[in-house]
Scaffold this active site. Sequence first.
Site, short mmCIF file in Angstrom:
data_model
loop_
_atom_site.label_atom_id
_atom_site.label_comp_id
_atom_site.label_asym_id
_atom_site.label_seq_id
_atom_site.Cartn_x
_atom_site.Cartn_y
_atom_site.Cartn_z
N TYR A 30 0.96 -0.84 -0.22
CA TYR A 30 -0.03 -0.01 -0.65
C TYR A 30 0.56 1.15 0.51
O TYR A 30 1.89 0.66 0.85
CB TYR A 30 -0.62 -0.01 1.43
CG TYR A 30 -0.35 -0.06 2.93
CD1 TYR A 30 -0.31 1.42 2.82
CD2 TYR A 30 -0.16 -0.79 3.34
CE1 TYR A 30 0.60 1.80 4.39
CE2 TYR A 30 0.19 -0.70 4.84
CZ TYR A 30 0.87 0.51 5.02
OH TYR A 30 1.53 0.58 6.85
N CYS A 31 0.63 2.54 -0.28
CA CYS A 31 0.84 3.79 -0.06
C CYS A 31 -0.15 4.45 0.48
O CYS A 31 -0.34 4.08 1.21
CB CYS A 31 1.71 4.01 -1.80
SG CYS A 31 -0.48 4.74 -2.72
N ALA A 32 0.29 6.01 0.43
CA ALA A 32 -0.55 7.03 1.07
C ALA A 32 -1.78 6.03 1.21
O ALA A 32 -2.68 6.61 1.97
CB ALA A 32 0.03 8.07 1.51
#
Length: 365
Positions: free
Chosen positions: A94-96
């Site tokens: 995942y990222c932000a």
Amino acid sequence: MRHDCTDFRQLFLDDVPMMDMRAPVEFAKGAFPGVVNLPLMTDQERQKVGTCYKQQGQAAAITLGHQLVSGTLKRERLHAWASFAKAHPDGYLYCARGGLRSLIVQQWLRDEAGIAYPRIKGGYKALRTFLLDTTQQAVEQCDFVLVGGLTGTGKTDVLHQLNNVIDLEGHANHRGSSFGKRATAQPAQIDFENKLAIDVLKKRARGIEQFVLEDEGRIVGSCTVPLELYQGMQQYPLVWLEDSFENRVERILRDYVINLCAEFVALHGEELGRRLFAERLLQSMSNIHKRLGGERYQRLSEIMRLALDEQQRSGGIDLHRGWIEGLLKEYYDPMYAYQRDAKADRVEFAGDAVEVREYLKARNR
């Protein structure tokens, strides 16, 4: 082929492995237990791309990002992501916000490493929102009871014998008092909140709907209890733990002298550990200088210094009882007695450790 994930509850219940694509500076502000930070970009690279985005728009920022993360850098990072994916075939990335960074890593893994690896939709922000909601829902839906008592009565010892405790001090890595700082650092505020929420989530999944908390202030060291929970703590029923003065002195000697010194020595070695331990105790006393008043502070500090000198010289700890007894009689006990009187109408039971433990177990049936 596994699909991208939206079942946040199961991710946390099963401790599913996750890799975080955010930059180190984002990760340091808050993350989830056990997650590995394998960023797409360093802090400096992210800053450059962000500046480009503001000045020239998304297309230019994406182009710059591909230029910055290319060649050897790209191969090294791709190797790290692929290694994680192979080691944790049940994991996610995942990222932000579940946007470009996680999409790019997902695409590179698929196209250049032949690995189809799912991501978490909504990214860190969605997971974080889920955990904040978890705490809020527990406050609204569950039953809570507090354990209070004078300093040194062993509230934490009793809590650790229960299966429905939410250990605020444990999650904050702090004992809660002016002397409560541990040898290791406290977590970031967001990490504290996340660990607290995951603890609640796992216990509720086991069918626990009544929780026991220690009667704390809003601030536990540098960690702040979530507002909705703290507001509830001003109204929850209270169980009061009692013990003799002598037992309390010995318990404080154990926790704040013997065990704390051992923590520092384990971390830093004998010589440096003992010096840092002594500095910590003296600093803790200094932190309440104004509340103690000048004369009392000077007197108790001198007793503490003599005790530390004796401990350093011979290993003896008997002199520490002097400042502990003084602090209890002249500072902590009057303060806690006042607080207990203010909460008297909420006290539903009082007793020693065995009685309180059995009462709380029966209350939870």
